[in-house]
Design a protein around this motif. Structure first.
Motif, short mmCIF file in Angstrom:
data_model
loop_
_atom_site.label_atom_id
_atom_site.label_comp_id
_atom_site.label_asym_id
_atom_site.label_seq_id
_atom_site.Cartn_x
_atom_site.Cartn_y
_atom_site.Cartn_z
N UNK A 172 -7.51 -9.15 3.68
CA UNK A 172 -6.88 -7.82 3.60
C UNK A 172 -6.45 -7.42 2.20
N UNK A 203 -6.09 -9.09 24.34
CA UNK A 203 -5.59 -8.03 23.48
C UNK A 203 -5.84 -6.66 24.13
N UNK A 227 -5.38 -12.81 12.09
CA UNK A 227 -6.71 -13.18 11.60
C UNK A 227 -6.86 -14.67 11.38
N UNK A 271 -5.67 1.28 6.23
CA UNK A 271 -5.64 -0.18 6.06
C UNK A 271 -4.39 -0.84 6.65
N UNK A 330 -4.67 -3.80 9.38
CA UNK A 330 -4.11 -5.14 9.18
C UNK A 330 -3.31 -5.56 10.40
N UNK A 331 -2.43 -4.68 10.87
CA UNK A 331 -1.59 -5.03 12.02
C UNK A 331 -2.44 -5.31 13.25
N UNK A 332 -3.48 -4.50 13.45
CA UNK A 332 -4.32 -4.68 14.64
C UNK A 332 -5.29 -5.85 14.50
N UNK A 333 -5.37 -6.42 13.29
CA UNK A 333 -6.31 -7.52 13.08
C UNK A 333 -7.75 -7.05 12.94
N UNK A 334 -7.94 -5.80 12.50
CA UNK A 334 -9.28 -5.24 12.31
C UNK A 334 -9.67 -5.33 10.83
N UNK A 335 -10.95 -5.48 10.56
CA UNK A 335 -11.42 -5.52 9.17
C UNK A 335 -12.17 -4.24 8.87
N UNK A 355 1.39 -4.89 18.68
CA UNK A 355 0.75 -6.21 18.60
C UNK A 355 0.27 -6.43 17.18
N UNK A 356 0.61 -7.58 16.62
CA UNK A 356 0.13 -7.96 15.29
C UNK A 356 -0.66 -9.25 15.41
N UNK A 357 -1.89 -9.24 14.96
CA UNK A 357 -2.65 -10.50 14.95
C UNK A 357 -2.95 -10.83 13.50
N UNK A 392 0.84 -1.20 0.00
CA UNK A 392 0.00 0.00 0.00
C UNK A 392 0.88 1.25 0.00
#
Lengths: 366, 366
Positions: free
Chosen positions: A27, A311, A327, B3, B7-12, A323-325, A7
């Motif tokens: 993503x 979290x 999915x 975005x 992505x890093x936070x695991x959010x959509x 913190x990286x999750x 990106x």
């Protein structure tokens, strides 16, 4: 994890994923579904791509060759990937280059293992030449009887083996470099990796207390391998360090690697950005770290299915945590995320990263 | 730019974009097409979202109210957004709070402008109370005749105006804070912004040479506004600084803001990550910078339609550059990307960022 870098660079990714539930699909807008061994799916996916690259090494050689035949650049190419796919090919080539490998031999029968042990003493290490991952496909055997059991069992499944000296290492290191098709390369700081049951748990960047000569030697080894094997993209060379400081090559990975996840938050150019730059033959970015020290801890799934409360707790406890999750559904032993802490004091960074990783997996609750 | 943080936070993320060609569509899988003033489209889009937030302030109040009525959290809420949408409401409220605004008045007729100028002297500034952006909707007028022309023209288009003293500022600053619904807030370092023809060109973080008392005052102003106006998410307070060091509030933005793009590469937690954390009521992350200094330069479209050769050149010239391109078609005056450089020496960082931004837009070719 390639998508944030893409990106920023203004690049558009297309992903081939075997399962519509793969986390990449959450993503990235442009996703094709298909298995990397399905030639038709791979060729259909690749149509219109400027370059094809990989996030694992398990694409069959015939599929790679067919891709190359279409004229689409495949980076790293099959000629390089072979050495990340096949440990016997890797050992043979690196030994030929005079690079420091443990004493080793291909194993056709138990006699080969016995002959190696004659020279190195027991235990020795048996490895499947192909398909291993996170400690799978590796057996440390203490005597000939144990070796025979592994060898017979592997023969029954058609799995080829090699045997290596068990290196009496005091720690494990990883040297990462990025290399582009026109030959530019950059080397990241050499890191220490901590494994448990064959799975990477923690990474310290740079490796604490490493002597400059050893760090330079590790970088020289990685740059030599990247050049001689014509690697394009990220290369990780996993190394053993023995008590005398010497380095021994363990494994190669030709892709962004767990030992470089700290670079997402901790370096001017992350390993994912430099992988993309390299495979597109763009000039590479600086691998310089942002802080004197980074500690990365993997979050390994245990029995806490819902990460969210943990979290919240971790974010609240430590505003400096990254913190990286991923999915991914939580499964015991699965890497479901990671945590990075930047700082100056090793004990402080390590305590914070370890605490968060343990809390997120449900190993501790305070 | 939200975005990568998501992505890093695991959010959509789900995005409502007015045009299928919007750059968000290139990087986010879940996109709905519709105009933010189309109530049906907005409600359909919002169904199933945990929270709705914004990347601009131009969502009509009735749409916001209808969204709130569905029970989906809208952050920032309409009650706060009003003050970012309407400059007269903002001036009235901030004056009431005793915060430092230029002398101002609503303008119903030229007599109001004349009365203000009586007190402040000419020139004065006329502003459309709603809809301005990047210098549009702002007129500096030197005398009553010029003011009358603007006022008559605005009346003809039904545009409401206010008039303000023209602050004799020596530089412009921006103070950014993030605030969450439960009231946690963090303040970023106060930055200097450099505008040209109403468009932000460069940002220096922190503002060079700023006295600690002035930086603290700017942060106090921003934190007070965030609290008193019940802002959720990122708030940017654009400030004028006069020769005596005093600060005067210019504009508010309740969203990630151009003056905080340096935080993507330059801070432990970017403004995009803290905006997401804030609107989800997650604990906020550290706003600490990675380096003593960051310089961000916007790439403003000129007449170079194809960025790629310039991009290659800039990446090759400076491996420490962080270049961000937005995937937008190049139009003169349009922000099509930005460049950030971290370092210690102002002249070095500024030269590198400026060179890259000028080269990318085609203003220089060496």
């Amino acid at each position: 994890m390639m998508q944030p870098a893409a990106i920023a660079l203004g690049l558009r990714l297309r992903v081939l994923s075997a399962d519509p539930q793969d986390c990449a699909n959450q993503v990235i807008p442009d996703v094709a579904t298909g298995h990397p061994s399905d030639l038709e799916a791979v060729l259909e996916f690749a149509r219109g791509c400027d370059v094809v690259t990989f996030e694992h090494e398990h694409v069959p050689a015939d599929v790679l060759d067919a891709l190359v035949a279409t004229g689409i650049p495949v980076r790293p190419g099959p000629g390089a990937l072979l050495y990340a796919q096949d440990k016997a090919e890797m050992r043979a080539r690196l030994s030929e280059l005079g690079l420091p490998c443990p004493e080793w031999t291909p194993v056709a029968s138990a006699a080969d293992a016995a002959a190696l042990a004659e020279s190195t003493g027991w235990p020795i290490v048996l490895k499947a030449t192909r398909g291993g991952y996170d400690g799978r496909g590796v057996w440390v055997v203490d005597d000939l009887a144990a070796a025979e059991r592994v060898i017979d069992e592997a023969a029954g499944r058609g799995v080829k083996l090699l045997a290596e000296a068990a290196v009496p290492f005091v720690r494990e290191l990883s040297a990462q470099v990025a290399r582009s098709p026109h030959g530019q390369a950059v080397a990241y700081p050499v890191v220490e990796t901590v494994q448990k049951e064959g799975i990477c748990r923690e990474v310290y960047a740079p490796a604490p207390g490493i002597e400059e000569a050893h760090a330079l030697e590790a970088q020289r080894i990685a740059l030599t391998i990247a050049k001689e094997l014509d690697v394009t993209g990220m290369l990780a060379v996993e190394l053993f360090q023995t008590a005398d400081g010497r380095l021994w090559i363990n494994e190669l990975a030709m892709r962004p690697h767990n030992s470089g996840h700290w670079t997402i938050d901790g370096a001017v150019t992350s390993q994912f950005e430099n992988h993309l730059r390299a495979v597109l033959d763009l000039p590479l970015g600086s691998p310089a770290p942002h802080a004197p020290l980074a500690v990365m801890a993997n979050v390994i799934g245990l029995d806490l299915p819902d990460l969210y409360p943990a979290y919240l707790h971790c974010l609240a406890r430590d505003p400096g945590l990254k913190i990286h999750t991923y999915g991914k559904a939580v499964k015991p032993g699965r890497k479901i995320g990671h945590v990075t802490v930047l700082g100056e004091d090793f004990e402080d960074c390590a305590e914070r990263a370890r605490h968060a990783a343990a809390y997120l997996r449900g190993e501790i609750d305070e």
